[in-house]
Write a protein that holds these residues in place. Structure first.
Motif, PDB file in Angstrom:
ATOM      1  N   GLU A 152      33.383  45.116  42.080  1.00  0.00           N
ATOM      2  CA  GLU A 152      34.683  44.438  42.031  1.00  0.00           C
ATOM      3  C   GLU A 152      35.824  45.405  42.351  1.00  0.00           C
ATOM      4  O   GLU A 152      36.777  45.058  43.061  1.00  0.00           O
ATOM      5  CB  GLU A 152      34.903  43.817  40.646  1.00  0.00           C
ATOM      6  CG  GLU A 152      33.978  42.658  40.312  1.00  0.00           C
ATOM      7  CD  GLU A 152      32.574  43.118  39.913  1.00  0.00           C
ATOM      8  OE1 GLU A 152      32.380  44.345  39.709  1.00  0.00           O
ATOM      9  OE2 GLU A 152      31.684  42.261  39.830  1.00  0.00           O
ATOM     10  N   GLU A 153      35.706  46.625  41.832  1.00  0.00           N
ATOM     11  CA  GLU A 153      36.738  47.615  42.092  1.00  0.00           C
ATOM     12  C   GLU A 153      36.763  48.015  43.565  1.00  0.00           C
ATOM     13  O   GLU A 153      37.835  48.205  44.159  1.00  0.00           O
ATOM     14  CB  GLU A 153      36.515  48.849  41.219  1.00  0.00           C
ATOM     15  CG  GLU A 153      36.791  48.590  39.745  1.00  0.00           C
ATOM     16  CD  GLU A 153      36.350  49.743  38.854  1.00  0.00           C
ATOM     17  OE1 GLU A 153      36.897  49.877  37.752  1.00  0.00           O
ATOM     18  OE2 GLU A 153      35.439  50.508  39.258  1.00  0.00           O
TER      19      GLU A 153
ATOM     20  N   LYS B  16      48.018  49.739  49.977  1.00  0.00           N
ATOM     21  CA  LYS B  16      47.586  50.295  48.696  1.00  0.00           C
ATOM     22  C   LYS B  16      48.638  50.114  47.616  1.00  0.00           C
ATOM     23  O   LYS B  16      48.347  50.348  46.431  1.00  0.00           O
ATOM     24  CB  LYS B  16      47.243  51.784  48.851  1.00  0.00           C
ATOM     25  CG  LYS B  16      45.935  52.006  49.604  1.00  0.00           C
ATOM     26  CD  LYS B  16      45.568  53.475  49.667  1.00  0.00           C
ATOM     27  CE  LYS B  16      44.222  53.682  50.378  1.00  0.00           C
ATOM     28  NZ  LYS B  16      43.875  55.107  50.485  1.00  0.00           N
TER      29      LYS B  16
ATOM     30  N   GLN C 274      35.958  46.100  46.020  1.00  0.00           N
ATOM     31  CA  GLN C 274      36.566  44.980  46.739  1.00  0.00           C
ATOM     32  C   GLN C 274      38.086  45.021  46.628  1.00  0.00           C
ATOM     33  O   GLN C 274      38.800  44.725  47.587  1.00  0.00           O
ATOM     34  CB  GLN C 274      36.038  43.657  46.186  1.00  0.00           C
ATOM     35  CG  GLN C 274      34.577  43.402  46.544  1.00  0.00           C
ATOM     36  CD  GLN C 274      34.022  42.161  45.859  1.00  0.00           C
ATOM     37  OE1 GLN C 274      34.619  41.624  44.921  1.00  0.00           O
ATOM     38  NE2 GLN C 274      32.876  41.697  46.325  1.00  0.00           N
ATOM     39  N   GLN C 275      38.585  45.426  45.435  1.00  0.00           N
ATOM     40  CA  GLN C 275      40.032  45.554  45.273  1.00  0.00           C
ATOM     41  C   GLN C 275      40.604  46.620  46.197  1.00  0.00           C
ATOM     42  O   GLN C 275      41.624  46.410  46.857  1.00  0.00           O
ATOM     43  CB  GLN C 275      40.360  45.907  43.812  1.00  0.00           C
ATOM     44  CG  GLN C 275      40.451  44.705  42.886  1.00  0.00           C
ATOM     45  CD  GLN C 275      41.009  45.113  41.539  1.00  0.00           C
ATOM     46  OE1 GLN C 275      40.286  45.608  40.686  1.00  0.00           O
ATOM     47  NE2 GLN C 275      42.293  44.900  41.346  1.00  0.00           N
ATOM     48  N   VAL C 276      39.962  47.785  46.236  1.00  0.00           N
ATOM     49  CA  VAL C 276      40.442  48.869  47.097  1.00  0.00           C
ATOM     50  C   VAL C 276      40.368  48.456  48.560  1.00  0.00           C
ATOM     51  O   VAL C 276      41.276  48.744  49.358  1.00  0.00           O
ATOM     52  CB  VAL C 276      39.635  50.156  46.846  1.00  0.00           C
ATOM     53  CG1 VAL C 276      40.025  51.227  47.863  1.00  0.00           C
ATOM     54  CG2 VAL C 276      39.877  50.673  45.432  1.00  0.00           C
TER      55      VAL C 276
ATOM     56  N   SER D 228      40.768  45.704  49.821  1.00  0.00           N
ATOM     57  CA  SER D 228      41.714  44.636  50.183  1.00  0.00           C
ATOM     58  C   SER D 228      42.997  45.200  50.774  1.00  0.00           C
ATOM     59  O   SER D 228      43.828  44.467  51.299  1.00  0.00           O
ATOM     60  CB  SER D 228      42.051  43.794  48.948  1.00  0.00           C
ATOM     61  OG  SER D 228      42.823  44.548  48.016  1.00  0.00           O
ATOM     62  N   HIS D 229      43.176  46.548  50.712  1.00  0.00           N
ATOM     63  CA  HIS D 229      44.473  47.096  51.116  1.00  0.00           C
ATOM     64  C   HIS D 229      44.808  46.891  52.594  1.00  0.00           C
ATOM     65  O   HIS D 229      45.990  46.743  52.931  1.00  0.00           O
ATOM     66  CB  HIS D 229      44.596  48.580  50.717  1.00  0.00           C
ATOM     67  CG  HIS D 229      43.873  49.532  51.614  1.00  0.00           C
ATOM     68  ND1 HIS D 229      42.569  49.914  51.412  1.00  0.00           N
ATOM     69  CD2 HIS D 229      44.288  50.198  52.728  1.00  0.00           C
ATOM     70  CE1 HIS D 229      42.220  50.781  52.344  1.00  0.00           C
ATOM     71  NE2 HIS D 229      43.238  50.974  53.160  1.00  0.00           N
TER      72      HIS D 229
ATOM     73  N   VAL E  17      47.225  47.849  45.160  1.00  0.00           N
ATOM     74  CA  VAL E  17      46.003  48.264  44.462  1.00  0.00           C
ATOM     75  C   VAL E  17      46.394  49.071  43.233  1.00  0.00           C
ATOM     76  O   VAL E  17      47.228  49.974  43.333  1.00  0.00           O
ATOM     77  CB  VAL E  17      45.095  49.106  45.383  1.00  0.00           C
ATOM     78  CG1 VAL E  17      43.843  49.558  44.644  1.00  0.00           C
ATOM     79  CG2 VAL E  17      44.713  48.301  46.622  1.00  0.00           C
TER      80      VAL E  17
ATOM     81  N   LEU F  92      42.698  52.670  39.973  1.00  0.00           N
ATOM     82  CA  LEU F  92      41.535  52.586  40.875  1.00  0.00           C
ATOM     83  C   LEU F  92      41.620  53.644  41.959  1.00  0.00           C
ATOM     84  O   LEU F  92      40.613  54.260  42.322  1.00  0.00           O
ATOM     85  CB  LEU F  92      41.454  51.190  41.510  1.00  0.00           C
ATOM     86  CG  LEU F  92      41.055  50.037  40.591  1.00  0.00           C
ATOM     87  CD1 LEU F  92      40.894  48.763  41.403  1.00  0.00           C
ATOM     88  CD2 LEU F  92      39.765  50.348  39.851  1.00  0.00           C
TER      89      LEU F  92
END
Length: 512
Positions: free
Chosen positions: A384-385, A367, A387-389, A391-392, A370, A374
C-alpha cells in the motif's frame, strides 16, 4: 535530545545502559514493551530497544515504534555475535545499532549520530515550512506569470517581437527601392560582436566580414559613439563595392548598434545624401528605431517574466526536496543532465529544450501529495505504501496540466515509464513513451546513482553509465543510453560543478 526510553525484556535488564545515559545527563525511563503513550504523541527523543537472548524481541519493538511513529529514532541493542542482526534491525526500521554488552565509546558514537540526525531533521522541517510558505505566496504570482507568458507567446510568428528579421526585411526592401540604395543593413552588438539583424544588397552580395569583427574600426567607432559614423571612411563600409555609405547609431538601455546605407555610385550617393535630410527618411529611421526599441523591451520583459517563472518553479521543486535531506539539489541536477542529453541528441528547438528543463525541475512535484513519513521511511515499504509513493507522477501530471503552454504533463506523468512497458503509472512501452519523459528518466536515474545515499556511496560517472547500459532496452530507451554514453564527459563536468549554482535563473530565462 533529553528524554530517552529503554525497552528491555525481563531477561535483559537495562543496567549499564541506563546508568551510562543518566551520567550523561539524560532523563531515562524504562519499559518492558512499547508503551501506549507513544500513540498520543512523542514524549521521547530516542528509544533504545534492548533485546534479550532472543533478538526477535528487539526487532519487534522496532517495528511497533515504526508503525506508531515513523519519525521517532530507535536504536537496536543486541548481541553482535550474529553479523546479520544489525542489518535486520535497519530493515525493521531502526536508525542505528549498538552492540551488547554496551561500551562507552560505542554509546557515545551512537548518541552523536542521533543528535546530528535530530539537528538535521529540525533544520529540514524549518526549511520545509519556509519553502511551503514561499510556494503559497508564489501561487498567485505564478498564475499572473502564466497569463503574461501566454499573452507573450500569443504574439507568435511572424510577430516582430519574436522575429525581427522578417519585419526588418520590409524596411530593407523599402530602402533599396524607394531610397535607391544598393546596400542596406541593421546590426547590433551582442556577446562582444556584431549581429546582422538584416542585410540586403541589390546584387545579392555579402557584407565584408572584416568590418563586422570586434577588431574593426567600425566596431570601435560604434562603442565610442564616433561622430564620423554618418560620413564614415571607405574602410567602414559593409559592402566593398559601395562608393558612398553612411551609418546612424542605435542606442538604448538594451541595445547598441547601427543602421547602414550604401550606394555603388557616388552621384547616386550624393543624391541619397540630400534625400536623407528629408522628413520621409527621418521618419523611416525613427520607425526602425522605435521597432527595435519595442522589440528589445519585449525581450527584456520576457526574460524578466521567465526568471520569475523559473524562480517559482524551483521553489515548488525545493519544497519537495525539503521532505528528504538526501535529495537536496536533485531537481537542479536532473534539469542540467536532461538538457545535456537533449543537446547531445540534437534536433530539438530551444523552446522545446526550455520546456524539457522546466519538466525536469518539476518531475517530482507530485511528491507534495505523498506523506513525508513514507518518503523518508528507512525500512521496507508495504504494498500500500509503494502504491502511495508511485502515485506521485499522476499527482504531478495533474498539478502541471494547467500550464498548457509549456506542455509539461507528459514529461511529469510518464517519467517512471520503462521502455519494456513494466513502468508506471500507465505501463507505456517503447516509442509510446514521450521522448522528454525518456530523457528525464535517464537523467533522474543517473543522478540517483551518482549521489550519496544513506545505504551506499555515490557511483562514478562511468559506473553509473555502465549500469544504464545493462538496462538498455528494458528500463531505458537504447537511443537515450547511446546519447548518455556520448555525453559522458559533459555529464562528468556537470557533476563536478554541481556544488556551484547550476544554470542561474538569468541564463535559463534567456535560453529561448
Amino acid at each position: 535530545m533529553e528524554r530517552i526510553l529503554i525497552i528491555h525484556s525481563r531477561q535483559s535488564a537495562s543496567g549499564t545502559l541506563a546508568e551510562l545515559l543518566e551520567t550523561k545527563g539524560y532523563r531515562v525511563e524504562e519499559a518492558n514493551d512499547v508503551p501506549g503513550l507513544l500513540k498520543d504523541g512523542q514524549p521521547y527523543d530516542l528509544v533504545f530497544c534492548q533485546a534479550g537472548p532472543d533478538p526477535e524481541d528487539g526487532l519487534e519493538w522496532v517495528r511497533k515504534i515504526g508503525q506508531t511513529d515513523p519519525e521517532l529514532l530507535t536504536i537496536l541493542v543486541a548481541d553482535a555475535s550474529d553479523p546479520s542482526i544489525a542489518l535486520d534491525g535497519i530493515r525493521a526500521g531502526a536508525f542505528d545499532f549498538l552492540p551488547a554488552p554496551v561500551r562507552v565509546q560505542g554509546l557515545e558514537a551512537v548518541l552523536a549520530r542521533a543528535r546530528n540526525q535530530h539537528r538535521i531533521a529540525k533544520e529540514n522541517e524549518r526549511h520545509r515550512r519556509q519553502l511551503e510558505k514561499t510556494v503559497i505566496d508564489r501561487d498567485s504570482e505564478l498564475s499572473i506569470i502564466r497569463k503574461t507568458l501566454t499573452e507573450l507567446h500569443g504574439l507568435g510568428l511572424p510577430s516582430p517581437a519574436d522575429d525581427p528579421e522578417s519585419h526588418l526585411k520590409g524596411f530593407a526592401d523599402f530602402a533599396l527601392h524607394d531610397f535607391d540604395f544598393d546596400t542596406f543593413g541593421v546590426c547590433v552588438l551582442e556577446n562582444g560582436s556584431f549581429k546582422k539583424l538584416i542585410f540586403m544588397d541589390r546584387f545579392g552580395r555579402h557584407p565584408d566580414p572584416f568590418v563586422l569583427e570586434p577588431t574593426s574600426d567600425l566596431y570601435r567607432a560604434v562603442l565610442e559613439k564616433s561622430p564620423d559614423l554618418e560620413e564614415p571612411p571607405h574602410g567602414w563600409y559593409l559592402q566593398k563595392k559601395n562608393r558612398w555609405g553612411a551609418c546612424w547609431l542605435l542606442e538604448h538601455p538594451a541595445l547598441v548598434g547601427f543602421i547602414y546605407a550604401g550606394s555603388d555610385h557616388h552621384d547616386r550617393g550624393a543624391k541619397a545624401a540630400r534625400d536623407l535630410s528629408h522628413d520621409a527618411f527621418r521618419f523611416f529611421r525613427n520607425r526602425i528605431d522605435t521597432f527595435l526599441r519595442e522589440h528589445y523591451l519585449v525581450q527584456t520583459f520576457k526574460q524578466q517574466q521567465r526568471r520569475m517563472f523559473v524562480a517559482s518553479v524551483q521553489s515548488h521543486a525545493r519544497s519537495i526536496e525539503a521532505k528528504d535531506i538526501y535529495t537536496a539539489g536533485h531537481c537542479d541536477r536532473v534539469e542540467r543532465y536532461s538538457e545535456l542529453l537533449a543537446r547531445q541528441a540534437g534536433g530539438f528547438s530551444e523552446e522545446w529544450i526550455f520546456n524539457l528543463r522546466i519538466g525536469a525541475i518539476l518531475h517530482d512535484i507530485g511528491k507534495i501529495g505523498v506523506p513525508t513519513a513514507l518518503l523518508c521511511k528507512p525500512g521496507m515499504l508495504s504494498v500500500e505504501e509503494q502504491q502511495q509513493v508511485q502515485s506521485h507522477p499522476v499527482i504531478g501530471g495533474r498539478i502541471v496540466r494547467a500550464m498548457e503552454e509549456f506542455k509539461l504533463e507528459s514529461s511529469v506523468r510518464h517519467h517512471h515509464e520503462c521502455f519494456d512497458g513494466k513502468g508506471y503509472p500507465d505501463g507505456l512501452k517503447g516509442e509510446a513513451i514521450p521522448i522528454e519523459a525518456r530523457l528525464i528518466l535517464a537523467a533522474d536515474t543517473f543522478d540517483a546513482m551518482t549521489s550519496n545515499r544513506p545505504y551506499r556511496r555515490a557511483l562514478s560517472t562511468d559506473r553509473a553509465i555502465d549500469e544504464l547500459k545493462k538496462f538498455s532496452g528494458k528500463q531505458f530507451d537504447p537511443e537515450v543510453v547511446r546519447w548518455m554514453v556520448q555525453a559522458a564527459p559533459s555529464l562528468e563536468e556537470a557533476r563536478q560543478n554541481s556544488s556551484k549554482t547550476v544554470n542561474p535563473l538569468k541564463e535559463m530565462a534567456e535560453a529561448v
